[in-house]
Design a protein around this motif. Structure first.
Motif, short mmCIF file in Angstrom:
data_model
loop_
_atom_site.label_atom_id
_atom_site.label_comp_id
_atom_site.label_asym_id
_atom_site.label_seq_id
_atom_site.Cartn_x
_atom_site.Cartn_y
_atom_site.Cartn_z
N ARG A 28 0.85 -1.19 0.00
CA ARG A 28 0.00 0.00 0.00
C ARG A 28 0.88 1.23 0.00
N ARG A 29 0.30 2.34 -0.36
CA ARG A 29 0.96 3.63 -0.26
C ARG A 29 -0.08 4.61 0.27
N ILE A 30 0.33 5.43 1.23
CA ILE A 30 -0.55 6.48 1.75
C ILE A 30 -0.09 7.78 1.12
N VAL A 31 -1.02 8.46 0.43
CA VAL A 31 -0.70 9.68 -0.30
C VAL A 31 -1.58 10.81 0.22
N GLU A 32 -1.18 12.06 -0.09
CA GLU A 32 -2.01 13.21 0.24
C GLU A 32 -2.51 13.84 -1.05
N ALA A 33 -3.83 14.03 -1.13
CA ALA A 33 -4.45 14.64 -2.30
C ALA A 33 -5.48 15.66 -1.82
N ASN A 34 -5.30 16.91 -2.19
CA ASN A 34 -6.19 18.00 -1.77
C ASN A 34 -6.39 18.01 -0.25
N GLY A 35 -5.31 17.81 0.49
CA GLY A 35 -5.36 17.89 1.95
C GLY A 35 -5.90 16.65 2.63
N ARG A 53 -8.71 7.44 7.52
CA ARG A 53 -9.36 7.90 8.76
C ARG A 53 -10.44 6.91 9.14
N CYS A 54 -10.27 6.26 10.27
CA CYS A 54 -11.28 5.32 10.75
C CYS A 54 -12.51 6.11 11.19
N PRO A 55 -13.71 5.75 10.70
CA PRO A 55 -14.91 6.49 11.10
C PRO A 55 -15.32 6.22 12.55
N HIS A 56 -14.70 5.25 13.19
CA HIS A 56 -15.01 4.93 14.58
C HIS A 56 -14.35 5.94 15.52
N LEU A 57 -13.01 6.04 15.50
CA LEU A 57 -12.31 6.95 16.41
C LEU A 57 -11.21 7.75 15.72
N ALA A 58 -11.28 7.89 14.40
CA ALA A 58 -10.38 8.72 13.61
C ALA A 58 -8.93 8.24 13.59
N ALA A 59 -8.70 6.97 13.81
CA ALA A 59 -7.35 6.41 13.72
C ALA A 59 -6.87 6.42 12.28
N PRO A 60 -5.57 6.31 12.05
CA PRO A 60 -5.04 6.22 10.67
C PRO A 60 -5.36 4.83 10.10
N LEU A 61 -6.55 4.67 9.59
CA LEU A 61 -7.09 3.38 9.16
C LEU A 61 -6.17 2.62 8.23
N CYS A 62 -5.58 3.30 7.26
CA CYS A 62 -4.80 2.61 6.22
C CYS A 62 -3.46 2.10 6.71
N GLU A 63 -3.12 2.37 7.96
CA GLU A 63 -1.91 1.82 8.54
C GLU A 63 -2.18 0.47 9.19
N GLY A 64 -3.45 0.06 9.24
CA GLY A 64 -3.82 -1.21 9.85
C GLY A 64 -3.55 -2.39 8.93
N GLY A 65 -3.85 -3.58 9.43
CA GLY A 65 -3.62 -4.80 8.68
C GLY A 65 -4.65 -4.98 7.57
N VAL A 66 -4.31 -5.84 6.63
CA VAL A 66 -5.20 -6.21 5.54
C VAL A 66 -5.47 -7.70 5.69
N VAL A 67 -6.74 -8.07 5.83
CA VAL A 67 -7.12 -9.47 6.08
C VAL A 67 -8.27 -9.86 5.18
N ASN A 68 -8.44 -11.18 5.02
CA ASN A 68 -9.57 -11.70 4.27
C ASN A 68 -10.65 -12.19 5.22
N GLN A 69 -11.85 -12.34 4.69
CA GLN A 69 -12.98 -12.87 5.44
C GLN A 69 -12.69 -14.33 5.80
N VAL A 70 -12.95 -14.70 7.04
CA VAL A 70 -12.82 -16.08 7.49
C VAL A 70 -14.20 -16.56 7.89
N THR A 71 -14.59 -17.73 7.38
CA THR A 71 -15.90 -18.29 7.73
C THR A 71 -15.70 -19.69 8.30
N SER A 72 -16.68 -20.13 9.08
CA SER A 72 -16.65 -21.48 9.63
C SER A 72 -18.08 -21.99 9.66
N PRO A 73 -18.49 -22.71 8.60
CA PRO A 73 -19.88 -23.19 8.56
C PRO A 73 -20.18 -24.20 9.65
N VAL A 74 -19.18 -24.95 10.07
CA VAL A 74 -19.33 -25.91 11.17
C VAL A 74 -18.03 -25.93 11.96
#
Length: 166
Positions: A28-35, A53-74
């Motif tokens: 990933r790359r974090i860039v600034e565009a129009n502020g 920007r995390c809409p929950h508490l304004a954390a730097p969202l894009c610095e977080g991990g990237v994960v896939n959906q995990v499911t467990s039908p049984v």
């Protein structure tokens, strides 16, 4: 005598982020565009852009991990769904769909996705010449001298995203 007010030049809404090879798959790359800080992700060769920007508490969202959906039908049958990818908030691990911005934890919250596209070198050069594109400053600017460029470029639009990506 009436004079019309001077028109301010329009702020650009499209920016060259860099060449496709500048952001390898899984990076990933974090860039600034129009502020605004915006994270640009390459996930399996597809590009996504999300407001840093995390809409929950304004954390730097894009610095977080990237994960896939995990499911467990049984019990004991755990499956990884690579078709759904989340960026996780580095403060509280809340997950947001990287394509739509939808929160996995709270359906009322949504991160802001942006449109992203791949455009050929000739298209980018012409759009830069017409003033329709701007460049993100830094070491990854698009080449603007009269040369042949054999590459595609990642172009960020600040217009709201409508669905998928390239």
């Amino acid at each position: 005598m009436t004079t019309s007010p001077a028109r301010r030049p329009a702020r650009p809404t499209r920016f060259v982020v860099g060449r496709v090879e500048d952001i390898p798959p899984g990076e990933r790359r974090i860039v600034e565009a129009n502020g605004r800080e915006i994270g640009v992700f390459n996930i399996g060769g597809r590009f996504y852009a999300v407001l840093n920007r995390c809409p929950h508490l304004a954390a730097p969202l894009c610095e977080g991990g990237v994960v896939n959906q995990v499911t467990s039908p049984v019990p004991g049958d755990v499956r990884l769904d690579e078709g759904q990818t989340f960026v996780t908030c580095p403060f509280h691990n809340w997950e947001f769909d990287v394509e739509t911005g939808q929160s996995y934890w709270n359906p009322r919250l949504r991160a802001r996705p942006f449109s992203i596209a791949l455009e050929g070198a000739d298209e980018v050069k012409a759009a830069l010449h017409r003033g329709e594109l701007d460049r993100i400053p830094g070491p990854y600017t698009a080449e603007t001298v009269d040369v042949t460029v054999e590459s595609d470029y990642i172009v960020l639009s600040l217009r709201p995203a409508r669905g998928g990506s390239s």
